[in-house]
Design a protein around this motif. Structure first.
Motif, short mmCIF file in Angstrom:
data_model
loop_
_atom_site.label_atom_id
_atom_site.label_comp_id
_atom_site.label_asym_id
_atom_site.label_seq_id
_atom_site.Cartn_x
_atom_site.Cartn_y
_atom_site.Cartn_z
N CYS A 1 18.86 -21.20 24.89
CA CYS A 1 18.71 -20.59 26.09
C CYS A 1 17.21 -21.03 26.72
CB CYS A 1 18.63 -19.09 26.14
SG CYS A 1 20.31 -18.44 26.11
N CYS B 1 18.57 -11.92 22.81
CA CYS B 1 17.73 -12.91 23.72
C CYS B 1 17.46 -12.32 25.03
CB CYS B 1 18.84 -13.87 23.77
SG CYS B 1 18.32 -15.28 25.19
N HIS C 1 17.36 -17.28 22.51
CA HIS C 1 18.06 -18.23 21.87
C HIS C 1 17.17 -19.64 22.22
CE1 HIS C 1 21.67 -15.62 22.25
NE2 HIS C 1 21.87 -16.06 21.11
N CYS D 1 19.80 -14.40 27.88
CA CYS D 1 21.34 -14.08 28.20
C CYS D 1 21.95 -12.62 27.70
CB CYS D 1 22.09 -15.00 27.24
SG CYS D 1 22.15 -14.86 25.70
ZN LIG Z 1 20.41 -16.50 24.89
#
Ligand SMILES: [Zn+2]
Ligand SMILES: [Zn+2]
Ligand SMILES: [Zn+2]
Ligand SMILES: [Zn+2]
Ligand SMILES: [Zn+2]
Ligand SMILES: [Zn+2]
Ligand SMILES: [Zn+2]
Length: 1754
Positions: free
Chosen positions: A1176, A1108, A1173, A1111
């Motif tokens: 996210c 991702c 994500h 993150c």
């Molecule tokens: Zn993420």
């Protein structure tokens, strides 16, 4: 139109049409008083024809006027039917050899830089293309309107005055033949009569000023009460103000108001109300009241309709006259005679005079009509042009005054004709001698600048707005002066001499008013309160610059004139500064035993002015005396003895000291105005007649006086005298800790003074000062510019001064000093300095700014280091001075100079405190270097009889004298050579010592007296040299090592940037070498790969891990895990459209199930490939949204993305996105149940599916009917019998995690919302269709790009594209799991029915109207919804294969039906192959099924070729589709480009190589299918030619073809008129590069309403042509415009380059522009890749000002 008119008006029309032109003319021929007869006719008829109502009907009026009014005049003139009469006149005419075409606004004009006498000489496009100049260096501009083609004017061209067309007419011209000889006496007489009456009538009525009363002879008895409220144009009120006022005053709509305002602006007036007097008067008062608040009110008049009628006819009449004289030069001559004939009131009473003198009172439209008539008559007749020129000159003062007080632009004033008259050399010369034109112009100019100070100088300080406005207008007179002077006389008559000198006197008066204007005093204590006005004075100086230069050029041409001018100029200068010592205290200065008398004057305390034009003109003339050798030839005629050198140098020196002090920070409190003045003083636009001439004046002064005296005066003016006249001044300074500021100030002043000395001695590149020519001067400028850095042509041009012909002279020398490097796809072509020119580099070149100087120093040192040379930048060898300036060099060896040098060196040796600076030392070293160079040259050029008097080396070898007894300069240099703190200057000192020794050798060899005293030093030096060499060697090694490391580091850095460019810029370059496709697993490489069906190659499952970007966590892509998503951008697209007129009319009702093969509106999905994500991303998006809301509340700023529409920027690459695509594993693997070996054949399968569909349909019907009838339905159900294993009640479980399901819905809804432009609704049954459609469309567009670029289908794709296609396909395949099962089943049934008809779907499109790839994708992706309920053992793969085969068969039939069968008999004799026979048989079947409507059978070879070519794009799309759907690796053959790969594609797709086999293998059903396809009414209509159909393969869309030469585009655009305002020229013609439509952009007239907002023509066009995205070329600006939606746009560099590899946005330079195909391809590629919106996003992110532009109004 007629039906709308009142019956009364119609009756009038009828009576008018009965009027006979022949009879009227007959009556006139008999008349005794013709004037009265004609006037009566006009008085009676004109009001009946014109102005019959509130709105004009131009066509009708013109028609009637021709019939009733003009017709009789033509009959009268010809004496017969004009239909015969005019052609006869035309035949007898000897046409003019002048072109005289009057330019329209925006029309291209050409000027030859080699042959035009001045830049105002221009050709029209037609003449240019037929002239010799097209092969010369030419310049192209667009006309502002007015002005005409100069083809045929021998005075305008040095060479090639005629184009091919006009040359034809020259052969028979006898000089000055009277054109009247071609006309009969009768015609002459009649023409004279009628022209005289009509011209007088027109002039009388147009200049008529009463509002309700006509001239007596036009007045009629019964006068109606009909008036117009007439609104006039002014340049004060804005469009918006006028529109707003009109809406209020006359109660009209905004549209009408815009119409009125547009006409007022164009024609200068427009009636805004029609009715009785009262009614009009009322509107007038409202308008006046509403517009008088801040400014003067709009001009409004209430005029009687009959006056307006006569005026309208007056205009018509003038154009008519213009047309009639076009038939014959004789008629033209008669009109000229009539026009210039003196009227009854004597002087100035001719018709031409009357018009000119009333010019400023006329409205715009009337002015331009009569100006045009003048141009086509008076200016086209050689004899009358001269007479007219005299009239014009006589009225000059009055016309200019009228113009200055008028507010219309210059091009609407008769004053503007000056350019047409004054630029004709013979006329200009005649007007100077006979009308004293020069003096008149200058005097008129002076008269308008009355504001003077006590000394009689101009004063702009307290200018009011009105005066400032007047000042701006009055500047145009300077242009007139320029025109008069632009061509220089080749011969001088005494008259010309006298008048020129008279003009020169007037000019000196003007300069005298400028000498010393805007004086300034240093502000001490506090800062100035208000910035003083300085721009006006500089504007004046700037505008006069060329005139001043031209005055000198004229003087240079005649010795007598030069001498007189010099005397006059000197006299005026003496007047200005006669008493310059007045009130100033005399003082005596002395240094080194020299002393001089001067005055006490401090720049820092008293008034000083930067404006000294008289001194500077004198300097210029002095140089001419030297250059032309007049000074040596006639010294007795010159007032040389009167010259007082101290007086000459005083003011220029003060000005230069001022600059030095400003630089030293002494004038900080005087604000920016002074800084700006100093800037312009040195700037390329002004310096030639400012800074440069001040240097010349100092050179003049020094050459005439003792250099020691000069230096002392200079020291005194720099306020440095104390420092250098007092021994030990420096020491005292350092011991007493005085103000650091003062010391630093003094340091800077010393540096500046040394620099000034360098310039005085070193600047000898003006012809006349040094022994050089103009070429040397320009070469030197270029060398120094290129010493800073390589430059593009335009940059170089900008840094060089232009002459009055806008030439820099650069082209003639550039080759000698520079290499040209061509541009790449971006960037510009560059000039690089030739290495051999580097030795001419002078660090202290006087035109360097400080920044340029340090850049150049750095660049040159770097170059030397690269070449492994020492880094000294010694002064270059200079050309010798001209004799008049020769004594100047002595300044270098003067005692005071040596004293200054010694002092500075002494400080450097002592090196104590801050009382000296390195730059100071550097300048002294440079001066020493210059002196050495000078001495060396003197020695080199010495002849026997001359003794070299330049003995600098001897002087610097001597030690200083008592009392201080300092060491010799040479000794000090030797000391400094080892000073550790002077490392940078070591090389220079070494160079000096070396040169010194070399000179000594020359002297020794030539003279007998050896110079003994320095021998010791040489010895010493040689040993020092040795260890210095050693040190240097070591240093060199260290340096090389260091450089290597640096290079490595920067290489690494570059790599880093390169790699991240991929990431950050996201250019969708298909050829970018990105990582290989992931799924090329080696284990399957040897097998034949099959992408689909029961035989599909099984791929072992691969686990996929992704990170991702938000993150940074890694995660595996799995069915049940949290969703990972790709940022994506969905947009509607017409890139593939074959029908741009089609667009979705009502999106709410639109059914997208079947895509038409014209692909008219698709939905494209792109992605930057960055993975996040889902949660996210959601968090990120929420924060963007929140931030945006806060920001919008705070400041109403726009962003490059529209948050409310779901847009955001990818958090990593800032790529514009509006949704996300979930990442998925191949979805088929989840649903594919075990393969059972016994799979049905196509026929069987179709039958099974048909049964299942039928069952479903019965079920649906049952569900939808009320319960009461359920028993009956159940019966039906029994009858039907479910097919075996079919369980319609079964609902499969959704395997995906909640988070993935959510993302499936999110992306599906986004596609639906954007694709249809509707509000999001995840329940809408069209959502799945839109998802499939976007998948299909995106694959099709990628396939097109690959084919167009000849790229292999499965070659290395950039990751982001690969990821995007994979995710998109898998998403589309999985979407059904979140949609309603019955909805998807319903879609499947309907799609299926289009190929296999059933009873329930009647009105489906015929197969000609279905895009087969979209159909395939829909069927395949909807199929699982049906298949999941089938437990009979038919696998998903089998279904896919049969669907694919079925659609392929339909496509083959589609191709055969639509392939154009151009006959080609060549190959028929070839033995027919299997495929050919098969396709022939199939064609025969089709032929039968269509009832023989299909064309006769062509050759089988031909058919097969059509099928193969037609089906290729489809097969390629299918291969991509199944590849991404099922994850089967692509066969290696398809990964490289080469031949068509037809067989490989077939194998991969599980198709027989002979496609026709599909039909043969399934012939039970083939016949039925073909019949159902062909028996369609649409197919029949097509075959009978009643409609069109798309044929295959579809060609790729291209941007339109652009012409090679840009000017043909300009020409095309100048012929384009606004489609809405009746023949008016468009201001911003803009070309749609997609479809070639020309639009009237950025204008009120063409605004339309779109979704409730007013938008410009371009934005409106994008909605129909490009679904919101547009690519345009703004023709006048030569600029590409990208638009997307209403709020987004950017400019992009145009695909046109000049010969220097540069674009010309804004067409300012005017170099010929040619199409650069590569750059145009790049734009096309952006379009094909759907990257326009992305490009706009990046441009807007990079340049925030783009965000603020109202793109929708373009
Ligand atoms: Zn993420
Ligand atoms: Zn022409
Ligand atoms: Zn011509
Ligand atoms: Zn030429
Ligand atoms: Zn990104
Ligand atoms: Zn278009
Ligand atoms: Zn328009």
């Amino acid at each position: 139109m007629a039906s709308e008119l009142e019956p009364e008006v119609q009756a009038i029309d009828r009576s008018l049409l009965e009027c006979s032109a022949e009879e009227t003319a007959g009556k006139w021929l008999q008349a005794t008083d013709l004037t009265r007869e004609v006037y009566q006719h006009l008085a009676h008829y004109v009001p009946k024809i014109y102005c019959r109502g509130p709105n004009p009907f131009p066509q009708k009026e013109d028609m009637l006027a021709q019939h009733v009014l003009l017709g009789p005049m033509e009959w009268y003139l010809c004496g017969e039917d004009p239909a015969f009469g005019f052609p006869k006149l035309e035949q007898a005419n000897k046409p003019s050899h002048l072109c005289g075409r009057v330019f329209k606004v925006g029309e291209p004009t050409y000027s030859c830089r080699d042959c035009a006498v001045d830049p105002t000489c221009v050709l029209c496009m037609e003449c240019f293309l037929g002239s010799i100049h097209r092969d010369h260096r030419y310049r192209m501009t667009t006309s502002g309107g007015g002005g005409f083609c100069d083809c045929g004017d021998t005075e305008a061209w040095k060479e090639g005055p005629y184009c091919q067309k006009h040359e034809l007419n020259t052969s028979e011209i006898e000089e000055e033949e009277d054109p009247l000889v071609h006309l009969s006496e009768d015609v002459i007489a009649r023409t004279y009569n009628i022209f005289a009456i009509m011209f007088r009538y027109a002039v009388e009525i147009l200049t008529w000023e009463k509002e309700s009363e006509l001239p007596a002879d036009l007045e009629i008895v019964e006068k109606s009460d009909t008036y117009y409220c007439m609104l006039f144009n002014d340049e004060v009120h804005t469009y918006e103000q006028v529109i707003y006022t009109l809406q209020k005053a006359v109660n009209c709509t905004q549209k009408e108001a815009i119409g009125f305002a547009t006409t007022v602006d164009r024609d200068g007036r427009r009636s805004v109300r029609y009715g009785d007097f009262q009614y009009c008067e009322q509107a007038k008062s409202v308008i006046v009241r509403n517009t008088s608040r801040q400014t003067k009110p709009l001009k409004v008049q209430v005029m009687h309709s009959s006056i307006v009628a006569h005026q309208n006819f007056g205009l018509k009449l003038l154009s008519w006259l213009g047309n009639v004289i076009g038939y014959s030069d004789g008629l033209r001559r008669i009109l000229c005679q009539v026009g210039l004939q003196e009227g009854p009131d004597g002087e100035n009473s001719s018709l031409v005079d009357r018009l000119m003198l009333n010019d400023s009172k006329l409205w715009k439209g009337a002015r331009s009509v009569y100006h045009q008539l003048f141009m086509s008559s008076l200016l086209m007749d050689l004899k009358y042009k001269k007479l007219f020129a005299i009239r014009f000159a006589k009225n000059y003062e009055r016309l200019q005054s009228d113009y200055v007080t008028d507010d219309h632009d210059r091009e609407f004033s008769i004053a503007d004709l000056s350019v047409q008259i004054f630029t004709v050399p013979s006329l200009a010369r005649m007007l100077i001698t006979e009308e004293n034109l020069m003096t008149i112009i200058i005097k008129t100019f002076m008269d308008h600048l009355r504001h003077r100070d006590a000394q009689g100088r101009f004063q702009f300080e307290r200018y009011t707005a009105l005066q400032a406005f007047k000042f701006r207008r009055v500047q145009s007179l300077i242009f007139d002066l320029k025109y008069v002077l632009i061509s220089k006389p080749t011969e001088w008559s005494d008259d010309l001499r006298q008048k020129f000198l008279e003009g020169f006197d007037a000019f000196l008066e003007l300069l005298k008013c400028m000498q010393g204007m805007d004086p300034i005093t240093r502000q001490v204590g506090q800062h100035i309160e208000m910035e003083p006005e300085w721009e006006a004075a500089f504007t004046l100086q700037m505008k006069l610059t060329h005139v001043i230069s031209m005055m000198q050029d004229w003087c240079a041409l005649d010795e007598k004139v030069l001498i007189e001018a010099y005397k006059k100029c000197l006299a005026v200068l003496m007047q200005c500064h006669g008493g310059f010592t007045d009130g100033e205290q005399p003082i005596t200065l002395s240094i080194c035993g020299h002393s001089v008398e001067t005055i006490r004057y401090c720049v820092s305390q008293e008034k000083v002015s930067i404006h000294l034009p008289v001194s500077r003109l004198l300097a210029g003339l002095h140089v001419l005396l030297s250059k032309s050798e007049v000074a040596y030839k006639f010294p007795e005629l010159l007032p040389l003895s009167e010259l007082s050198p101290p007086m000459l140098i005083e003011h220029p020196l003060r000005c230069l000291v001022l600059c030095a002090q400003v630089h030293a920070g002494m004038w900080r409190r005087n604000g920016f105005s002074l800084v700006n003045q100093i800037y312009y003083y040195h700037n390329v636009k002004c310096r030639r007649e400012m800074f440069d001439k001040d240097i010349v004046m100092l050179q003049t002064g020094v050459s005439m006086m003792d250099p020691n005296h000069f230096l002392m005066i200079m020291l005194s003016r720099f306020e440095l005298y104390q420092i250098f006249s007092t021994p030990d001044y420096g020491k005292r300074f350092s011991s007493e800790i005085t103000h650091k500021d003062v010391v630093q100030q003094n340091n800077t002043l010393i540096e500046e003074m040394l620099y000034l000395i360098i310039m005085i001695v070193g600047e000898r590149f003006s012809p006349g000062v040094g022994q050089v020519n103009a070429t040397d001067e320009i070469k030197r400028e270029i060398i120094h510019q290129l010493s800073i850095k390589p430059m593009a042509h335009s940059e170089l041009v900008k840094s060089l001064p232009e002459d009055e012909n806008k030439e820099t002279g650069m082209e003639s020398v550039i080759e000698a000093v520079a290499h040209f490097k061509k541009p790449g796809l971006t960037g510009r072509g560059m000039y690089e300095l030739k290495p051999e020119c580097a030795k001419e580099f002078n660090l202290y070149f006087y035109h360097f700014s400080r920044a340029e100087q340090s850049k150049a120093e750095e660049a040159q040192r770097k170059l030397k280091r690269q070449n492994r040379e020492d880094t000294a930048l010694p002064p270059p060898v200079l050309p010798p001075f001209c004799p008049l300036f020769a004594s100047l060099v002595n300044i270098l060896q003067s005692d005071v100079m040596l004293c200054i040098m010694r002092t500075v060196l002494q400080w450097a040796v002592e090196h104590n405190g801050y009382a000296w600076s390195e730059s100071m030392l550097q300048r002294v070293l440079h001066l020493i270097g210059m002196a050495l160079q000078e001495e060396k040259q003197h020695l080199d050029n010495v002849t026997e009889e001359h003794v070299v008097t330049f003995t600098f080396t001897q002087k610097i070898s001597k030690p200083g004298e008592a009392p201080n007894n300092s060491p010799s300069i040479l000794a000090m240099l030797e000391t400094l050579q080892n000073a550790p703190y002077l490392d940078v200057h070591k090389d220079m000192i070494r160079w000096i010592l070396k040169t010194f020794n070399a000179i000594k050798k020359i002297r020794e060899s030539s003279s007998t007296s050896p110079v003994a005293e320095t021998e010791g030093t040489i010895m010493e030096e040689s040993s020092r040299d040795k260890d210095k060499a050693e040190r240097k060697r070591k240093a060199e090694i260290a340096r090389l090592r260091r450089e290597k490391i640096m290079a490595q580091m920067s290489e690494m850095q570059r790599h880093f940037i390169d790699e991240n460019k991929e990431l950050f810029q996201q250019t969708l370059e298909l050829d970018a070498s990105t990582s290989a496709v992931l799924d090329n697993s080696p284990m399957v490489s040897n097998m034949a790969l099959t992408a689909l069906g029961p035989a599909q190659t099984q791929v072992p499952e691969q686990r996929q891990f992704v990170t991702c970007i938000l993150c940074q966590e890694e995660q595996e892509v799995k069915v049940e895990s949290k969703a990972m998503v790709l940022a994506a951008f969905v947009q509607r697209s017409t890139v593939l459209s074959k029908n741009r007129s089609k667009f979705i009319q009502d999106p709410e009702k639109y059914d997208p199930l079947f895509m038409h093969p014209d692909l008219s509106c698709g939905t494209h999905t792109g992605s930057c490939g960055h993975i996040m994500h889902a949660h996210c991303w959601q968090r990120y998006f929420d924060s963007v949204q929140a931030k945006e809301q806060r920001r919008q509340q705070r400041l109403r700023l726009h962003t490059s993305y529209d948050v409310e529409n779901g847009e955001f920027l990818c958090p990593l690459c800032e790529c514009l996105s509006n949704t996300v695509i979930p990442l998925l594993l191949p979805p088929r693997n989840i649903f594919n149940r075990l393969n059972i070996s016994d799979q049905p054949k196509l026929t069987q399968w179709i039958r099974t599916i048909s049964q299942q569909i039928k069952a479903l349909q019965v079920l649906r019907k049952e569900e939808s009917t009320p319960n009461t009838a359920s028993s009956k339905n159940l019966e039906n159900m029994d009858e039907l019998q479910f097919p075996e294993g079919f369980r319609p009640d079964f609902h499969p479980k959704n395997p995906y995690s909640e988070s993935i399901k959510e993302m499936l819905t999110t992306f599906g809804t986004a596609t639906y919302k954007v694709g249809l432009k509707v509000h999001p609704n995840e329940e809408d049954p069209r959502v799945p269709i839109m998802c499939w459609g976007s998948c299909a469309y995106t694959i099709q567009s990628i396939e097109r790009i690959l084919s167009d670029e000849d790229k292999p289908l499965f070659g290395p794709l950039p990751c982001r594209l690969d990821d995007c296609l994979r995710s998109l396909t898998r998403f589309a395949a999985a979407h059904w799991t979140v949609a309603s099962l019955s909805v998807v089943q319903g879609h499947f049934c309907k799609l299926f029915a289009s190929l296999v008809p059933d009873d329930n779907h009647g009105d489906l499109p015929c197969i000609l109207d279905i895009d087969m790839f979209h159909l395939l994708v829909g069927l395949v992706l909807a199929f699982p919804a049906l298949q999941c309920q089938d437990f009979s053992g038919i696998s998903l793969g089998t279904g896919d294969l049969h669907i694919f085969h079925l659609v392929t068969m339909a496509h083959i039939v589609q191709i055969l039906l639509t392939s154009c069968t151009e006959e080609n008999g060549m190959d028929q004799e070839n033995p027919a192959g299997e495929e050919e026979l098969a396709v022939l048989a199939l064609y025969k079947t089709l032929h039968q099924c269509t009832g023989s409507a299909l064309k006769e059978i062509p050759s089988g070879w031909h058919l097969w070729r059509n099928v193969r070519n037609g089906i290729m794009p489809f097969l390629k799309c299918c291969a991509l589709f199944f590849h991404y759907l099922n994850g089967v690796p692509s066969p290696p053959e398809l990964q490289v480009s080469g031949t068509s790969h037809f067989e490989h594609l077939c194998n991969y797709l599980s198709l027989p190589n002979n496609l026709i086999c599909l039909f043969q293998e399934n012939n039970e059903i083939t016949k039925l299918l073909i019949e159902s396809w062909c028996h369609n009414i649409e197919v029949k209509r097509y075959l009978e030619g009643e409609r069109d159909a798309i044929s295959y393969p579809r060609e790729s869309n291209k941007l339109i073809d652009l012409p090679e030469d840009y000017s043909s585009l300009i020409n095309q655009a100048s012929n384009f008129s606004c489609p809405k305002s009746g023949g008016d020229k468009s201001r911003a013609p803009t070309l749609c590069l997609v479809c070639g439509t020309l639009l009237c952009s950025q204008s009120y007239c063409c605004q339309t309403e779109l979704e409730g907002e007013d938008v410009g023509a371009c934005t409106a066009h994008t909605y129909s042509c490009g679904s919101g995205v547009g690519i345009f070329l703004r023709v006048r600006e030569c600029q590409v415009l990208f638009l997307a939606g209403k709020t987004k746009g950017c400019f992009y560099s145009p695909p046109y380059l000049d010969d220097y590899g540069e674009t010309d946005q804004g067409l300012r330079r005017g170099n010929p522009l040619h199409l650069c195909k590569e750059r145009f391809k790049k734009i096309q590629k952006l379009w094909h890749q759907h990257s326009i919106t992305e490009e706009i996003g990046h441009a807007q992110e990079a340049n925030q000002t783009l965000v603020g532009i109202d793109w929708q109004h373009l």
